[in-house]
Design an enzyme around this catalytic site. Structure first.
Site, short mmCIF file in Angstrom:
data_model
loop_
_atom_site.label_atom_id
_atom_site.label_comp_id
_atom_site.label_asym_id
_atom_site.label_seq_id
_atom_site.Cartn_x
_atom_site.Cartn_y
_atom_site.Cartn_z
N GLU A 26 0.83 -1.20 0.00
CA GLU A 26 0.00 0.00 0.00
C GLU A 26 0.87 1.26 0.00
O GLU A 26 0.59 2.23 -0.72
CB GLU A 26 -0.92 0.01 1.24
CG GLU A 26 -1.92 -1.13 1.27
CD GLU A 26 -1.42 -2.37 1.98
OE1 GLU A 26 -2.23 -3.08 2.59
OE2 GLU A 26 -0.20 -2.65 1.92
N THR B 241 26.09 -32.87 3.80
CA THR B 241 26.04 -32.17 2.51
C THR B 241 27.10 -31.09 2.44
O THR B 241 27.74 -30.88 1.40
CB THR B 241 24.64 -31.57 2.27
OG1 THR B 241 23.69 -32.64 2.21
CG2 THR B 241 24.59 -30.79 0.97
N LEU C 80 24.89 -22.37 -1.88
CA LEU C 80 23.47 -22.17 -1.54
C LEU C 80 23.01 -20.73 -1.77
O LEU C 80 22.29 -20.15 -0.95
CB LEU C 80 23.20 -22.59 -0.08
CG LEU C 80 23.55 -24.02 0.29
CD1 LEU C 80 23.19 -24.29 1.74
CD2 LEU C 80 22.87 -25.03 -0.62
N ARG D 100 22.65 -17.92 -8.34
CA ARG D 100 23.68 -17.57 -9.33
C ARG D 100 23.13 -17.58 -10.75
O ARG D 100 23.46 -16.71 -11.55
CB ARG D 100 24.85 -18.56 -9.25
CG ARG D 100 25.54 -18.60 -7.91
CD ARG D 100 26.78 -19.50 -7.93
NE ARG D 100 26.47 -20.88 -8.22
CZ ARG D 100 25.98 -21.74 -7.33
NH1 ARG D 100 25.71 -21.34 -6.10
NH2 ARG D 100 25.74 -23.00 -7.65
N GLU E 283 17.31 -29.05 0.87
CA GLU E 283 18.05 -29.61 -0.27
C GLU E 283 18.88 -30.85 0.08
O GLU E 283 19.65 -31.32 -0.74
CB GLU E 283 18.93 -28.53 -0.89
CG GLU E 283 18.15 -27.48 -1.67
CD GLU E 283 18.92 -26.91 -2.84
OE1 GLU E 283 20.08 -27.31 -3.07
OE2 GLU E 283 18.36 -26.05 -3.54
N THR F 226 18.67 -35.93 6.21
CA THR F 226 17.86 -34.74 6.49
C THR F 226 16.52 -34.83 5.79
O THR F 226 15.46 -34.60 6.38
CB THR F 226 18.61 -33.47 6.05
OG1 THR F 226 19.87 -33.41 6.72
CG2 THR F 226 17.81 -32.23 6.38
#
Length: 270
Positions: free
Chosen positions: A20, A167, A175, A178, A243, A248
């Site tokens: 706004e 990782t 991370l 690019r 990722e 994980t």
């Protein structure tokens, strides 16, 4: 105003001017007696920016069209109530489905008290995400140049990106964004014992990095993803791309801590 657009704006980044404010700033003529169309209910509280409702009434806007309610505890109908008290005509629910999709991270964050989780990985034709043993600390590419560009576009659209300890050791990822134009996400690294070297690329100065270790979470629950989601909610992280790696991803999957899975499938055999 009088059947034509006189100003537009959008919320460019967290802590910045709301849509706004930007729209009024960009008006090419006096907005008095104009109508304003907003995807999300305008705020009524002082936060990082002043209340947008006050700005709307200050400019004497008689008609406000809102896509969807702001479900945060500080707003949730209070903005609409304020406008109506100031004799403003308010219409709610126009293109509501599209507006909710646009604000899905924000709405999910407020409703579930956890970030919107996107799982992402590439897998070979025989269903592996990487070789068992790698000779160098760099990514093993299963996907191609076009898919990697798409991933960088996704990174630019989300608040953060998360990887596990292994990782960082095995791939030494940056991370960042690019292969696409956009903001770098906040990087989140799981490092239980806080032993990762700060020489890893994920700790460079290209964007903020949050390390999750035993000092930050207790590692007391069966699934670490539960504690990660609680921790990131407190940090006001609204969305996460997970990722990897394998452990994980499996932790988030096995406990149902995910909203989307974006999977690249390749003809490569591992």
């Amino acid at each position: 105003k009088n059947g034509r657009i006189i100003g537009e704006g959008y919320h460019k980044h967290f802590g910045g001017a709301h849509a706004e404010v930007e729209a009024f700033k960009n008006c090419i003529e006096d907005p008095t007696d104009a109508s304003i169309y907003i995807t999300l209910e305008p705020c009524i509280h002082f936060g990082k920016t002043p209340p947008c409702c006050n700005l709307i009434t200050k400019h004497k806007i008689p008609n406000v069209v809102i896509g969807t309610l702001d479900n945060s505890s500080k707003v949730n109908g209070k903005g609409i109530e304020h406008l109506k008290k100031n004799k403003t005509k308010v219409i709610v629910g126009i293109l509501e489905k599209k507006c909710k999709a646009l604000h899905k991270n924000f709405l999910h964050f407020n409703k579930k008290h956890k970030p919107y989780i996107i799982l992402k990985w590439a897998q070979s034709n025989d269903n592996y995400i990487s070789p068992k043993n790698k000779l160098k600390s760099k990514p093993f590419w299963i996907s191609n140049v076009k898919s990697r560009q798409l991933v960088h576009k996704w990174r630019s659209e989300e608040h953060s990106i998360l990887v596990g300890y292994n990782t960082v050791i095995e791939d030494d990822p940056v991370l960042n964004v690019r292969n696409f134009s956009g903001e770098n996400p906040t990087r989140i690294v799981i490092d239980r014992e806080n032993t990762l070297s700060k020489n890893h690329k994920v700790f460079n100065n290209q964007s903020k990095t949050i390390v999750i270790n035993k000092r930050e979470i207790g590692y007391s629950k069966k699934y670490i993803s539960d504690e990660i989601c609680e921790f990131l909610y407190k940090k006001k992280i609204q969305s996460v791309i997970v990722e990897g790696g394998k452990k994980t991803l499996e932790d988030f999957i096995n406990n149902g801590n995910w909203n989307e899975a974006r999977i690249f499938k390749s003809k490569i055999i591992i």
